[in-house]
Design an enzyme around this catalytic site. Structure first.
Site, short mmCIF file in Angstrom:
data_model
loop_
_atom_site.label_atom_id
_atom_site.label_comp_id
_atom_site.label_asym_id
_atom_site.label_seq_id
_atom_site.Cartn_x
_atom_site.Cartn_y
_atom_site.Cartn_z
N GLU A 54 3.44 -5.66 10.66
CA GLU A 54 3.11 -7.08 10.49
C GLU A 54 3.79 -7.65 9.26
O GLU A 54 3.85 -8.85 9.08
CB GLU A 54 1.59 -7.26 10.32
CG GLU A 54 0.79 -7.07 11.58
CD GLU A 54 -0.71 -7.13 11.28
OE1 GLU A 54 -1.11 -7.78 10.28
OE2 GLU A 54 -1.45 -6.48 12.03
N ASP A 102 -1.58 11.42 2.12
CA ASP A 102 -2.04 12.75 1.70
C ASP A 102 -2.56 13.54 2.90
O ASP A 102 -3.32 13.00 3.73
CB ASP A 102 -3.18 12.55 0.68
CG ASP A 102 -3.55 13.82 -0.05
OD1 ASP A 102 -2.70 14.35 -0.78
OD2 ASP A 102 -4.70 14.28 0.12
C1 GLC Z 1 -2.47 17.10 -1.15
C2 GLC Z 1 -2.13 16.72 -2.57
C3 GLC Z 1 -2.83 17.68 -3.48
C4 GLC Z 1 -4.32 17.56 -3.27
C5 GLC Z 1 -4.68 17.76 -1.81
C6 GLC Z 1 -6.07 17.27 -1.52
O1 GLC Z 1 -1.97 18.34 -0.79
O2 GLC Z 1 -0.74 16.71 -2.75
O3 GLC Z 1 -2.52 17.44 -4.83
O4 GLC Z 1 -4.98 18.51 -4.05
O5 GLC Z 1 -3.84 17.02 -0.95
O6 GLC Z 1 -6.15 15.88 -1.61
#
Ligand code: GLC
Length: 565
Positions: free
Chosen positions: A262, A213
């Site tokens: 790993e 993310d």
């Molecule tokens: C990313 C995710 C989104 C979330 C953001 C904060 O963009 O796809 O859904 O709100 O990160 O974590």
């Protein structure tokens, strides 16, 4: 790595991800096994045969960890557990086993930029007070003004509103996203160790890959004096910007790569990195995460010229990184592509790209993707027709394809959610100016009847509109012309046809028709225009609309079989 190896044998090897079809599940909205209105892991387990029948190679699970759902699960309170409302670790193991038994890989979502404010670390930081080691794991600062009652800067969070929140003893903490998502301090070694432990935890449980993310946000330069919002916006995003896409973020991913390697086969990762396209290869490089999302098609109209630019550019980027490219038309953050293509075109690619190129307010400007669902101008049938054509083109491209739950049903965005039923922090933090992302997160319709159209036995956590019933899995399964049938057939054919990671463009004599040939002779032709196009010679394998009498209709894609030479 060989680019001409066929994908079927590769599926069983370390290279399985290069041309995989990855299906994104938003767990709370997929299937609800216990009637509490929230989808859960046993619900997904009950649908593994659906996934196998669809023909996907991997499943990516959006966060299922304990969370107060301030941001749909992207506010993680414990990275190494399952939200009790969604199941248990034993349920996770059972799901992984069932997917693996069907040859489907498992990818989980890692959220390393921020935790939930309910995470034990943040709770400790609140208790421990100023100057403590616990606060060092996050980004705490004193406020401005005589009594420190003004935030350290005037920065705006991605979801709208201020990017700083004050705690009881008067200090402020930084959050890129909602106030319930405090950013971690990646200058702190403990933070590194914690995530290495988390990655190992899931890799040891048999997880095949990770979706990272906001991979471009982790490292920051917050040395004093902090720039103002205007100064921040004027700074180039060239690897040294204080907040975005800093060069040293790659040091984190080099550590992670060593850990991934790993394992046998090495664990894979894909970066969600909203960065300048020229910097995407840094994340996709084999020494880094290994693959990165290409979001360019989210920004493109249904337009031959834009698609060709995006395809050429991303194949070039992939060849620079040594990774394979990725294609995305929908995910849990954007208006579903059937709806985008049913709305008036946005304009040029360049305009759209500018809107997501970095600064918070511009990234928030990517909300143009989020806020277009409610338009009275929506052409529902046209949108689905163009979405089917775009998907069939995408599935013919080299590289991996990321599909989002429900797109295989041709679902439209749900615009008609009442304000008091909305959940997305974007909606609240912009005081309703942005309607947010709930419209693509409405629980799936499995049957035409029932309290939640087969999603579960109770009312779903986001309301399903009546028109969802016509797109239920049960309804579309029996319809040879349905979008579900199109996806099933295309995914199975793709497995047979998949070949080297190249394409060669062919002349079509028309600006609004694209045609390309893959190394084995498989051809994909898309008529983006409004006038029919003469169907090229060859055996039609599948088409997104009715082809016949030598005609490729408007806004239709066709696959033509490799010809015996
Ligand atoms: C990313 C995710 C989104 C979330 C953001 C904060 O963009 O796809 O859904 O709100 O990160 O974590």
């Amino acid at each position: 790595m060989s680019s001409s190896a066929p994908s079927r044998p590769a599926a069983a090897t370390a290279e399985w991800w290069r041309q995989a079809v990855v299906y994104q599940i938003y767990p709370r909205s997929f299937a609800d096994s216990n009637g509490d209105g929230l989808g859960d892991l046993p619900g997904i387990l009950s649908r593994v045969d659906y996934l196998a029948g669809l023909g996907v190679d991997a499943v990516w699970l959006s966060p299922f960890y304990p969370s107060a759902l301030a941001d749909g699960g992207y506010d993680v309170a414990d990275y190494r557990d399952v939200d009790p409302r969604l199941g248990t670790l034993a349920d996770f193991d059972a799901l992984t086993q069932a997917l693996h038994a069907r040859g489907i890989k498992v990818v989980v979502d890692i959220v390393p930029n921020h935790t939930s404010d309910l995470h034990v670390w943040f709770q400790e930081a609140l208790q421990a007070g100023r100057g403590s080691a616990a606060r060092e794991r996050y980004i705490f600062r004193e406020g401005r003004g005589e009594d420190g009652s003004e935030p350290p800067t005037d920065w705006v969070s991605t979801f709208g509103g201020p990017a700083w929140e004050r705690v009881a003893d008067g200090q402020w903490y930084f959050h890129h996203f909602a106030r319930e998502q405090p950013d971690l301090n990646w200058d702190n070694r403990e933070v590194h160790e914690e995530f290495l432990t988390t990655l190992r935890f899931w890799a040891d449980r048999g997880v095949d890959g990770f979706r990272i993310d906001v991979a471009h946000l982790l490292t920051k330069d917050l040395s004093e004096p902090l720039p103002s919002k205007a100064e921040l916006s004027a700074m180039p995003i060239d690897g040294r910007h204080p907040l975005f896409d800093r060069d040293e973020v790659q040091e984190i991913y080099a550590e992670w790569r060593a850990l991934f390697n790993e394992y046998d086969p090495p664990r894979t990762a894909v970066a969600e990195a909203w960065v300048h396209p020229d910097r995407v290869p840094r994340y996709a490089h084999p020494d880094s995460l290994g693959q990165a999302f290409n979001f360019d098609l989210l920004l493109a109209d249904f337009d031959a010229d834009m698609f060709r630019q995006v395809i050429d550019h991303n194949l070039d980027l992939a060849s620079r990184s040594g990774s394979s490219t990725t294609w995305v038309l929908s995910n849990h953050d954007v208006v579903r592509h059937a709806t985008r293509y049913g709305l008036p075109p946005v304009g040029t690619l360049a305009d759209a790209a500018e809107r997501v190129d970095g600064e918070p307010e511009e990234r928030a400007g990517a909300a143009w993707l989020l806020s277009r669902g409610a338009s009275p101008e929506l052409d529902r049938e046209g949108g689905i027709c163009r979405a089917r054509a775009a998907t069939l083109l995408l599935l013919g491209l080299p590289g991996s394809a990321y599909l989002y739950q429900g797109e295989e049903l041709g679902l439209h965005e749900v615009a008609e959610i009442a304000d008091d039923q909305r959940q997305d922090p974007t909606f609240f933090r912009t005081e309703g100016a942005e309607i947010g992302r709930d419209g693509c997160r409405v629980p799936l319709p499995w049957t035409a009847e029932g309290p939640s159209l087969g999603f579960g036995s109770a009312a779903p956590h986001l309301p399903q509109p009546a028109w969802f019933a016509a797109s239920a899995v049960e309804v579309e399964s029996d319809d040879p012309a349905s979008t579900l049938t199109l996806y099933r057939q295309a995914l199975h054919l793709r497995r047979e046809l998949q070949c080297g990671e190249e394409l060669a463009w062919e002349q079509t004599g028309r600006d609004d028709v694209l045609s390309f040939r893959r190394p084995n002779g498989w051809r994909v032709v898309t008529n983006f225009g409004t006038q029919p196009y003469p169907l090229p010679a060859g055996e039609v394998l599948i088409a997104s609309g009715p082809v016949g009498n030598g005609i490729l209709p408007a806004q239709t894609t066709v696959w033509l079989a490799p010809q015996a030479s």
